[in-house]
Design a protein around this motif. Structure first.
Motif, mmCIF file in Angstrom:
data_model
loop_
_atom_site.group_PDB
_atom_site.id
_atom_site.type_symbol
_atom_site.label_atom_id
_atom_site.label_comp_id
_atom_site.label_asym_id
_atom_site.label_seq_id
_atom_site.Cartn_x
_atom_site.Cartn_y
_atom_site.Cartn_z
ATOM 1 N N LEU A 198 36.757 38.147 14.428
ATOM 2 C CA LEU A 198 36.749 36.930 14.090
ATOM 3 C C LEU A 198 35.865 36.955 12.834
ATOM 4 O O LEU A 198 36.109 35.873 11.883
ATOM 5 C CB LEU A 198 36.155 36.051 14.932
ATOM 6 N N THR A 205 37.972 32.645 9.998
ATOM 7 C CA THR A 205 39.322 32.665 10.349
ATOM 8 C C THR A 205 39.790 31.130 10.502
ATOM 9 O O THR A 205 38.961 30.108 10.422
ATOM 10 C CB THR A 205 39.860 33.347 11.645
ATOM 11 N N ASP A 320 45.839 41.166 18.236
ATOM 12 C CA ASP A 320 45.251 41.128 16.748
ATOM 13 C C ASP A 320 45.719 42.782 16.406
ATOM 14 O O ASP A 320 45.504 43.628 16.848
ATOM 15 C CB ASP A 320 43.523 41.381 16.896
ATOM 16 N N ARG A 325 47.305 38.057 13.465
ATOM 17 C CA ARG A 325 46.565 37.660 14.727
ATOM 18 C C ARG A 325 47.209 36.436 15.585
ATOM 19 O O ARG A 325 47.782 35.574 14.901
ATOM 20 C CB ARG A 325 45.256 37.440 14.511
ATOM 21 N N ILE A 345 46.593 33.245 13.429
ATOM 22 C CA ILE A 345 45.269 32.992 13.112
ATOM 23 C C ILE A 345 45.164 34.096 11.859
ATOM 24 O O ILE A 345 45.566 35.204 12.100
ATOM 25 C CB ILE A 345 44.208 33.521 14.181
ATOM 26 N N VAL A 346 44.758 33.711 10.659
ATOM 27 C CA VAL A 346 44.245 34.619 9.842
ATOM 28 C C VAL A 346 42.783 34.579 9.162
ATOM 29 O O VAL A 346 42.105 33.553 9.404
ATOM 30 C CB VAL A 346 45.270 34.189 8.514
ATOM 31 N N ASP A 347 42.558 35.260 8.283
ATOM 32 C CA ASP A 347 41.133 35.444 7.817
ATOM 33 C C ASP A 347 41.436 34.093 6.475
ATOM 34 O O ASP A 347 42.275 34.185 5.578
ATOM 35 C CB ASP A 347 40.824 36.651 7.120
ATOM 36 N N LYS A 348 40.443 33.398 6.322
ATOM 37 C CA LYS A 348 40.656 32.550 5.366
ATOM 38 C C LYS A 348 40.213 33.072 4.040
ATOM 39 O O LYS A 348 40.991 32.623 3.169
ATOM 40 C CB LYS A 348 39.204 31.663 5.620
ATOM 41 N N LYS A 355 48.898 35.261 3.599
ATOM 42 C CA LYS A 355 49.124 34.207 4.494
ATOM 43 C C LYS A 355 50.533 33.727 4.849
ATOM 44 O O LYS A 355 50.823 33.754 6.164
ATOM 45 C CB LYS A 355 48.411 32.804 4.152
#
Length: 447
Positions: A198, A205, A320, A325, A345-348, A355
């Motif tokens: 995370l 995220t 993941d 994710r 869920i993705v990394d910002k 994305k």
């Protein structure tokens, strides 16, 4: 009930078994779960008395995932979900504090909020218009003076608040038990692996695309134990996906790690490789991600990036992979039904075009109509179908695979990696840990 097993598990030891004569409802514990977790009675998935006891001793006591902080942007933002079968509102109150309340009016019990999400200053019951603040206080009662008189005390009739709400890495958890340990104590050594998943990119995220929801006719424990680390099913259940080239053929070169309290993860070394071809630009992004983790934890961190699959006991699971994710909660809806909530869920820090690509890949694989999701749902429902009859509910499921191959994770990968780890991917060590912890909670009357 909340004693941590981490110290024992981290040294490759199995925590003390539940006494076989202890009771799980009307049954002897030893008749339902073998002391070492190697066999589980089929009645555990079909007996209503066991299911009702789970609501009391598991879902009313454990920390449960209720949402992601990115879903609650700004004061007054709310989402609705359930904790076990109890409907709840999760809200960022007007002062910015995260709270959770039973979604039930203190007057006649109707849900005071019937929207999935939104922004509000108040919650008004549609039955008799009792109105509550985002802090849970009863602030308005129609005709209060004329129909209730001066003895009516609104301060005693607020919404029932969940006593504990906390976050970790953007994840929001809540717990009904006033005596529950802090969230990080409940998660124990799993916090280390959650951190790998995370916080590997600056900014953390976020959830994108809303929440997918669907139902499957299966007991909640079946998908929970599957995501705990059942890799043995992948070549059989998901063979078509491999043939399509959507994921690489599975090897036995991997890990299954138990971190105590029923939590576990598992994957091929280097992460679950969902597909032979990687989206243009994503390979560079993953390389940067791995480099940041190696800088923090050493070269061995690359073996755990991405993490793979895992379950936080009791009913929160994640996947993941090298492409996306997915968070999911297996909400119980009776002994033989679940409602699945699933998030992408993705990394910002991920570029917008990646994305969008990841969201499509998530939907194709593990959305409600996804390739792998349909595989799993069909199989899980067939398991439950086979348990409905008098004969089908007799006997035990077998969990002996990989028995005796666990050792401290640090022996295989070095410090600082905690927990107890199997030296092969295809093992049922994580499932054994899941059911040993389940039996402890179900026989505990004191918590």
């Amino acid at each position: 009930m909340h004693d941590r097993e981490t110290t024992q598990d981290a040294h490759g030891m199995i925590p003390p078994a539940v006494p076989q004569e202890a009771r799980i409802g009307p049954f002897r514990a030893g008749d339902l779960v073998a002391p070492d977790g190697c066999a589980v009675d089929r009645r555990l998935f079909v007996e209503d008395s066991v299911y009702r006891l789970e609501q009391e001793r598991i879902f009313a006591r454990c920390w449960l995932y209720v949402g992601h902080e990115s879903e609650l942007q700004g004061n007054g933002a709310f989402i609705t979900t359930t904790m076990g079968e109890d409907p709840v509102i999760v809200v960022r109150d007007l002062a910015g504090r995260l709270r959770a309340f039973l979604n039930s009016c203190s007057h006649r019990g109707a849900k005071v909020c019937r929207a999935d999400k939104g922004v509000t200053k108040t919650f008004r019951c549609p039955y008799h218009s009792w109105t509550f603040s985002t802090e849970g206080q009863l602030i308005s009662v129609p005709r209060q003076s004329s129909v209730y008189g001066e003895g009516f005390d609104r301060s005693l009739l607020g919404l029932r608040e969940v006593p504990h709400v906390d976050t970790i890495g953007g994840m929001i958890f809540a717990c009904w038990d006033p005596a529950a340990p802090p969230l990080r104590d409940y998660l124990g050594d799993m916090t280390f692996y959650l951190d790998l998943m995370l916080t590997r990119m600056e900014g953390g995220t976020e959830a994108i695309g809303g929440v997918h929801k669907w139902t499957i006719d299966v007991n909640w424990k079946i998908p929970s134990e599957n995501f705990a680390g059942d890799h043995y099913h992948v070549p059989s259940t998901h063979g078509a996906g491999v043939e399509m080239g959507y994921r690489s053929p599975l090897t036995n070169n991997g890990y299954c790690i138990q971190t105590g309290n029923g939590h576990s993860i598992g994957s091929e070394r280097g992460g679950a490789q969902q597909g032979k071809a990687v989206q243009t630009g994503y390979e560079d992004f993953m390389a940067d991600m791995r480099a940041q983790l190696v800088a923090r934890y050493g070269e061995a961190a690359s073996a755990f990036t991405p993490i793979g699959v895992g379950t936080l006991f009791p009913n929160f699971s994640f996947l993941d992979s090298a492409r996306f994710r997915s968070f999911r909660v297996w909400h119980p809806r009776g002994v033989d039904k679940i409602e699945v909530y699933s998030w992408c869920i993705v990394d910002k820090a991920m570029p917008a075009e990646l994305k969008a690509a990841v969201r499509k890949q998530y939907s194709l694989a593990f959305g409600p109509g996804g390739i792998f999701e349909q595989d799993d749902g069909d199989i899980w429902q067939s398991v439950q179908d086979a348990l409905r009859g008098h004969v089908g509910r007799q006997g035990r499921f077998n969990y002996q695979m990989g028995l005796g191959r666990e050792a401290p994770t640090s022996q295989l990968y070095g410090p600082p990696f905690p927990g107890s780890c199997s030296d092969i991917l295809m093992t049922e060590a994580n499932q054994r840990a899941f059911y040993r912890h389940y039996a402890r909670l179900m026989t505990d009357k004191e918590a």
